[in-house]
Write a protein that holds these residues in place. Structure first.
Motif, PDB file in Angstrom:
ATOM      1  N   ALA A 194      -6.956 -13.820 -15.955  1.00  0.00           N
ATOM      2  CA  ALA A 194      -8.036 -13.044 -16.250  1.00  0.00           C
ATOM      3  C   ALA A 194      -8.677 -12.402 -14.906  1.00  0.00           C
ATOM      4  O   ALA A 194      -9.388 -11.438 -14.850  1.00  0.00           O
ATOM      5  N   PHE A 195      -8.647 -13.084 -13.589  1.00  0.00           N
ATOM      6  CA  PHE A 195      -9.269 -12.213 -12.457  1.00  0.00           C
ATOM      7  C   PHE A 195      -8.196 -11.436 -11.936  1.00  0.00           C
ATOM      8  O   PHE A 195      -8.490 -10.425 -11.149  1.00  0.00           O
ATOM      9  N   GLN A 196      -6.935 -11.663 -12.143  1.00  0.00           N
ATOM     10  CA  GLN A 196      -5.852 -10.435 -11.793  1.00  0.00           C
ATOM     11  C   GLN A 196      -5.991  -9.288 -12.451  1.00  0.00           C
ATOM     12  O   GLN A 196      -5.877  -8.142 -11.770  1.00  0.00           O
ATOM     13  N   ALA A 197      -6.614  -9.246 -13.625  1.00  0.00           N
ATOM     14  CA  ALA A 197      -6.921  -8.123 -14.387  1.00  0.00           C
ATOM     15  C   ALA A 197      -8.278  -7.355 -13.970  1.00  0.00           C
ATOM     16  O   ALA A 197      -8.077  -6.016 -13.972  1.00  0.00           O
ATOM     17  N   VAL A 198      -8.902  -7.832 -12.854  1.00  0.00           N
ATOM     18  CA  VAL A 198     -10.051  -7.002 -12.319  1.00  0.00           C
ATOM     19  C   VAL A 198      -9.898  -7.065 -10.648  1.00  0.00           C
ATOM     20  O   VAL A 198     -10.715  -6.731  -9.956  1.00  0.00           O
ATOM     21  N   ALA A 199      -8.715  -7.484 -10.163  1.00  0.00           N
ATOM     22  CA  ALA A 199      -8.239  -7.593  -8.763  1.00  0.00           C
ATOM     23  C   ALA A 199      -8.426  -6.010  -8.342  1.00  0.00           C
ATOM     24  O   ALA A 199      -7.647  -5.169  -9.009  1.00  0.00           O
ATOM     25  N   GLY A 200      -8.958  -5.731  -7.021  1.00  0.00           N
ATOM     26  CA  GLY A 200      -8.573  -4.497  -6.393  1.00  0.00           C
ATOM     27  C   GLY A 200      -6.957  -4.042  -5.899  1.00  0.00           C
ATOM     28  O   GLY A 200      -6.749  -3.149  -6.060  1.00  0.00           O
TER      29      GLY A 200
ATOM     30  N   GLY B  26       0.826  -1.328   0.059  1.00  0.00           N
ATOM     31  CA  GLY B  26       0.093  -0.027  -0.009  1.00  0.00           C
ATOM     32  C   GLY B  26       0.929   1.453  -0.112  1.00  0.00           C
ATOM     33  O   GLY B  26       0.322   2.195   0.500  1.00  0.00           O
ATOM     34  N   VAL B  27       1.963   1.077  -0.532  1.00  0.00           N
ATOM     35  CA  VAL B  27       2.823   2.272  -0.566  1.00  0.00           C
ATOM     36  C   VAL B  27       3.308   2.822  -1.903  1.00  0.00           C
ATOM     37  O   VAL B  27       2.990   4.107  -2.113  1.00  0.00           O
ATOM     38  N   LEU B  28       3.557   2.227  -2.805  1.00  0.00           N
ATOM     39  CA  LEU B  28       3.543   2.806  -4.177  1.00  0.00           C
ATOM     40  C   LEU B  28       2.768   3.455  -4.873  1.00  0.00           C
ATOM     41  O   LEU B  28       3.023   4.308  -5.846  1.00  0.00           O
TER      42      LEU B  28
ATOM     43  N   VAL C  61      -0.103  -3.782  -4.075  1.00  0.00           N
ATOM     44  CA  VAL C  61      -0.327  -2.524  -4.981  1.00  0.00           C
ATOM     45  C   VAL C  61      -1.727  -2.364  -5.216  1.00  0.00           C
ATOM     46  O   VAL C  61      -2.447  -3.442  -5.715  1.00  0.00           O
ATOM     47  N   ALA C  62      -2.363  -1.133  -5.490  1.00  0.00           N
ATOM     48  CA  ALA C  62      -3.823  -1.153  -6.019  1.00  0.00           C
ATOM     49  C   ALA C  62      -3.772  -1.448  -7.609  1.00  0.00           C
ATOM     50  O   ALA C  62      -2.917  -1.148  -8.334  1.00  0.00           O
ATOM     51  N   GLY C  63      -4.741  -2.270  -7.867  1.00  0.00           N
ATOM     52  CA  GLY C  63      -4.958  -2.825  -9.152  1.00  0.00           C
ATOM     53  C   GLY C  63      -5.805  -1.879 -10.048  1.00  0.00           C
ATOM     54  O   GLY C  63      -6.857  -1.304  -9.701  1.00  0.00           O
TER      55      GLY C  63
ATOM     56  N   HIS D 289      -1.513   6.535  -7.992  1.00  0.00           N
ATOM     57  CA  HIS D 289      -1.190   5.353  -9.082  1.00  0.00           C
ATOM     58  C   HIS D 289      -2.192   4.073  -8.614  1.00  0.00           C
ATOM     59  O   HIS D 289      -1.835   3.754  -7.785  1.00  0.00           O
ATOM     60  N   ARG D 290      -2.285   3.398 -10.076  1.00  0.00           N
ATOM     61  CA  ARG D 290      -2.674   2.098  -9.902  1.00  0.00           C
ATOM     62  C   ARG D 290      -2.037   1.254 -10.886  1.00  0.00           C
ATOM     63  O   ARG D 290      -1.474   2.059 -11.856  1.00  0.00           O
ATOM     64  N   PHE D 291      -1.980   0.034 -10.881  1.00  0.00           N
ATOM     65  CA  PHE D 291      -1.078  -0.824 -11.688  1.00  0.00           C
ATOM     66  C   PHE D 291      -1.754  -1.829 -12.376  1.00  0.00           C
ATOM     67  O   PHE D 291      -2.571  -2.576 -11.807  1.00  0.00           O
ATOM     68  N   THR D 292      -1.389  -2.234 -13.516  1.00  0.00           N
ATOM     69  CA  THR D 292      -1.671  -3.477 -13.996  1.00  0.00           C
ATOM     70  C   THR D 292      -0.525  -4.303 -13.791  1.00  0.00           C
ATOM     71  O   THR D 292       0.555  -3.967 -13.418  1.00  0.00           O
ATOM     72  N   VAL D 293      -0.551  -5.526 -14.348  1.00  0.00           N
ATOM     73  CA  VAL D 293       0.348  -6.520 -14.041  1.00  0.00           C
ATOM     74  C   VAL D 293       1.853  -6.168 -14.620  1.00  0.00           C
ATOM     75  O   VAL D 293       2.595  -6.303 -14.376  1.00  0.00           O
ATOM     76  N   ALA D 294       1.519  -5.856 -16.248  1.00  0.00           N
ATOM     77  CA  ALA D 294       2.617  -5.438 -16.910  1.00  0.00           C
ATOM     78  C   ALA D 294       3.296  -4.524 -16.283  1.00  0.00           C
ATOM     79  O   ALA D 294       4.527  -4.515 -16.225  1.00  0.00           O
ATOM     80  N   ARG D 295       2.577  -3.415 -16.059  1.00  0.00           N
ATOM     81  CA  ARG D 295       3.281  -2.154 -15.232  1.00  0.00           C
ATOM     82  C   ARG D 295       4.073  -2.465 -13.925  1.00  0.00           C
ATOM     83  O   ARG D 295       5.102  -1.918 -13.696  1.00  0.00           O
ATOM     84  N   LEU D 296       3.478  -3.437 -13.141  1.00  0.00           N
ATOM     85  CA  LEU D 296       4.381  -3.801 -12.078  1.00  0.00           C
ATOM     86  C   LEU D 296       5.474  -4.344 -12.252  1.00  0.00           C
ATOM     87  O   LEU D 296       6.471  -4.136 -11.730  1.00  0.00           O
ATOM     88  N   ALA D 297       5.279  -5.577 -13.117  1.00  0.00           N
ATOM     89  CA  ALA D 297       6.628  -6.223 -13.374  1.00  0.00           C
ATOM     90  C   ALA D 297       7.640  -5.445 -14.089  1.00  0.00           C
ATOM     91  O   ALA D 297       8.970  -5.423 -13.711  1.00  0.00           O
ATOM     92  N   GLU D 298       7.291  -4.275 -14.879  1.00  0.00           N
ATOM     93  CA  GLU D 298       8.170  -3.441 -15.450  1.00  0.00           C
ATOM     94  C   GLU D 298       8.931  -2.564 -14.362  1.00  0.00           C
ATOM     95  O   GLU D 298      10.322  -2.354 -14.365  1.00  0.00           O
TER      96      GLU D 298
END
Length: 265
Positions: free
Chosen positions: A247-253, A121-123, A151-153, A189-198
């Motif tokens: 598929a569910f990560q894409a809509v996770a909080g 809950g920081v980034l 992080v927030a999704g 800021h909120r993050f997608t899986v791709a943005r977080l991995a980058e």
């Protein structure tokens, strides 16, 4: 500078059934990571840093497993609550709190000292997530360590605004690079899986598997979980099984990811 205290409503693994359900996936992964680090380090007690750890919703349970935990947080009130909670749980000698944030993390908590760093809950609340994560990575022991990121999704924000009937805001969150639904959005800021991995890769860390968090739990009324027989157990299983599915990560909080050296993941 925005506060880096953990957002209100962040789950304490032991603060009630609905809150425990929200934290269940994270807590299970965190406990497994601690066990692996104990085996790799050859020490029963690890040095853990919880940046933005607030009143100790994760720090105190980690200390309850026998580890030494340093909590860095900008809020004196949160640190006072941390001290009280640690005393109540009988782990005061293993928990220390220090005022600060990611800007002065190494000055207040040290560099290259920790086996595990929690960054929950920081980034999403800092001005520069990349710089904050570099500071977090610099706190790891050079011989190996693990970062736990929560992080927030972005997808969760889109879904929640749409279900609330705020369709323009949902579309804004869908198209905005930072995942914001408008000027009144309190989350920078909120993050997608791709943005977080980058972001993790840019910090010199190796990303592990991602898990979705708060996929269903924020949408299910608490009264249903609290009153229906077996509902909590069934929802817990559903949340845990969906957490690993893209598929569910894409809509996770929220999104959870462990990062570090390959052998630490």
């Amino acid at each position: 500078m925005p506060s880096q205290s953990r957002a209100r409503g962040a789950a304490d693994p032991r603060s009630g059934p609905h809150a425990a359900l929200r934290a269940g996936v994270v807590w299970d992964l965190l406990r497994d990571a601690l066990e692996r680090r104990v085996a790799a380090a050859g020490r029963e007690a690890l040095d853990v840093l919880d940046t933005g750890g607030g009143s100790g919703s994760f720090a105190v349970p980690v200390a309850g497993l026998g580890h030494r935990v340093t909590v860095v947080d900008p809020s004196p009130d949160a640190l006072f609550a941390l001290e009280r909670r640690a005393a109540e749980e009988g782990v005061a000698e293993r928990v220390s709190g220090v005022q600060g944030d990611t800007h002065d993390l190494h000055e207040v908590a040290g560099r290259e000292r920790y086996d595990l760093v929690l960054c929950h809950g920081v980034l999403e609340h800092v001005d520069d997530p990349a710089a904050a994560l570099r500071a977090v990575a610099g706190a790891l022991r050079p011989a190996g360590g693990t970062v736990s990121l929560l992080v927030a999704g972005s997808g969760g924000a889109v879904l929640s605004r749409a279900l609330a009937g705020r369709f323009s805001e949902a579309r804004q969150a869908l198209t905005d690079p930072a995942g914001r639904w408008g000027e009144g959005d309190p989350v920078p800021h909120r993050f997608t899986v791709a943005r977080l991995a980058e972001l993790v890769a840019r910090a010199g860390l190796v990303p592990g598997e991602v898990r979705g968090v708060r996929i269903f739990t924020d949408l299910v009324p608490g009264s249903l979980v609290d009153t229906e027989p077996d509902a909590l157990q069934a929802l817990t299983r559903l949340e845990a099984e969906a957490a690993a599915l893209p598929a569910f990560q894409a809509v996770a909080g929220q999104l959870h990811l462990l990062a570090g050296l390959p052998e630490e993941l």
